[in-house]
Enzyme design. Sequence first.
Site, PDB file in Angstrom:
ATOM      1  N   LYS A  85      33.461  -0.300   7.427  1.00  0.00           N
ATOM      2  CA  LYS A  85      32.978   0.829   6.626  1.00  0.00           C
ATOM      3  C   LYS A  85      31.853   1.482   7.397  1.00  0.00           C
ATOM      4  O   LYS A  85      31.175   0.815   8.184  1.00  0.00           O
ATOM      5  CB  LYS A  85      32.449   0.341   5.270  1.00  0.00           C
TER       6      LYS A  85
ATOM      7  N   ASP B 222      35.630   8.786   2.531  1.00  0.00           N
ATOM      8  CA  ASP B 222      35.196   8.049   1.337  1.00  0.00           C
ATOM      9  C   ASP B 222      34.347   9.079   0.582  1.00  0.00           C
ATOM     10  O   ASP B 222      34.526  10.292   0.796  1.00  0.00           O
ATOM     11  CB  ASP B 222      34.411   6.788   1.742  1.00  0.00           C
TER      12      ASP B 222
HETATM   13  O1  2IT Z   1      37.686   2.621   0.088  1.00  0.00           O
HETATM   14  C1  2IT Z   1      38.701   2.902   0.749  1.00  0.00           C
HETATM   15  O2  2IT Z   1      39.680   2.171   0.781  1.00  0.00           O
HETATM   16  C2  2IT Z   1      38.685   4.162   1.490  1.00  0.00           C
HETATM   17  N1  2IT Z   1      37.695   4.878   1.439  1.00  0.00           N
HETATM   18  C3  2IT Z   1      39.866   4.563   2.336  1.00  0.00           C
HETATM   19  C4  2IT Z   1      39.745   3.993   3.704  1.00  0.00           C
HETATM   20  C5  2IT Z   1      40.802   4.440   4.685  1.00  0.00           C
HETATM   21  O3  2IT Z   1      40.687   3.993   5.845  1.00  0.00           O
HETATM   22  O4  2IT Z   1      41.716   5.189   4.339  1.00  0.00           O
END
Ligand code: 2IT
Length: 447
Positions: free
Chosen positions: A126, A166
């Site tokens: 993240k 996100d």
């Molecule tokens: O919380 C999540 O799963 C996302 N923000 C999507 C992450 C992504 O790599 O598509």
Amino acid sequence: MHEYAREVIEAVKARDPLEPEFHQAVTEVFESVAPVLDAHSEYRQARILERLVEPERVIMFRVPWVDDNGDIQVNRGFRVQMNSAIGPYKGGLRFHPSVNLSTMKFLGFEQTFKNALTTLPMGGAKGGSDFNPKGKSDSEVMRFCQSFMTELYRHIGPDTDVPAGDIGVGGREIGYLFGQYKRLKNEFTGVLTGKGLGWGGSLVRPEATGYGVAYFITEMLATKGDSLAGKTIAISGYGNVGTYFVQKAVEFGAKVVSIGDEYGCAFDPDGISGEKLAYMADLWTVYRKSAKEYADKFDCEWRPETKPWRFIKCDIAVPTAMQNEIEAEDAAALVANGCQVVCEAANMPCTSEAIHVFEEAGVMYAPGKAANAGGVATSGLEMSQNSMRLSWSSDEVDGRLHQIMTGIHQACLEAAERFGSPGDYATGANIAGFLKVANAMMDQGVV
Ligand code: 2IT
């Protein structure tokens, strides 16, 4: 709580005492895996829990940029590369004032198990910044994204780490980030997902998280011989997840009666659909306005500084906003108002105390790492299409998404049943995700 799990949680708290969200996420997973640890002492010998809580790499960096007045602003950027046991690091970027190391670590930790549940080869990560896109001009957002990527680009790549959106990072931001990556590397690769459809994005990626949640709830209700038809649903956001969840829920015959943001909550007892849904979809992406505009435009109730959970009677609650948005009192109000299903579309939106209230009341509860995995799963499908240099039709992508969501639902129930907690989605999701990641780590030795 298992003794080994307790020891590791205590060590995490002692080492990083100022990371409450991370402690919460770790505690929830480690509480669930007690029966696995009982049955398999090899995980303790291999120090799997100690390794899971230590990110493989944390990158923190300065993000300087110049605002429209010519003043210099400085934000903090992050990328937490949590675990790569089952694939390249994968997970979103969040631009929000609440972003700090604790939120990044909790989100990277959750993402690791979520990605495992999708069955696709993606590790967990993240990233993001405490930059607030609200109130910023397009050029300010562009300059910020370019500065952010000017550091991040050296740590990511299509086979290394593939960020996505996100909260606060949508199509506009992904475009600016991608443009700067391409310029710096002189490479056009699938380094980000959530790209525009004309330049490597996947059909159904924008809709995927919301649709996936609707598919997951459908599976939950089917276990009771029930369906979404005729159900009243409360949600809390109005972004990408909320919008496409409403679209699918309406298609399945349900009525969604609220949206909200940090300023309050709009209550629309007639339900959001048609013109109102189209307006909701544009509210941030086109107009960049608060949820209050919806209440003003469609002449419905606006409750400032209130959450929908406190006052709306609903059959199903779908938190679509932020971590810890449903606290114990909110949970108690939902139960008192007859809510029977809580499905997390956001990441960790229920506090541990709130989850306890739902368990006591016999409310069906599905954790985000299972229910909202459709977004990252479709990101995985975008990566596959980029690698093959071709694009699938909407039906192809939506069909795979649907299959993945029913598979996750099934995997949660099977793991819960096998380890003695039948019907418990949270325990099932944590165990199924843990087993996949832990076994890959065992196979790969001490790394
Ligand atoms: O919380 C999540 O799963 C996302 N923000 C999507 C992450 C992504 O790599 O598509």
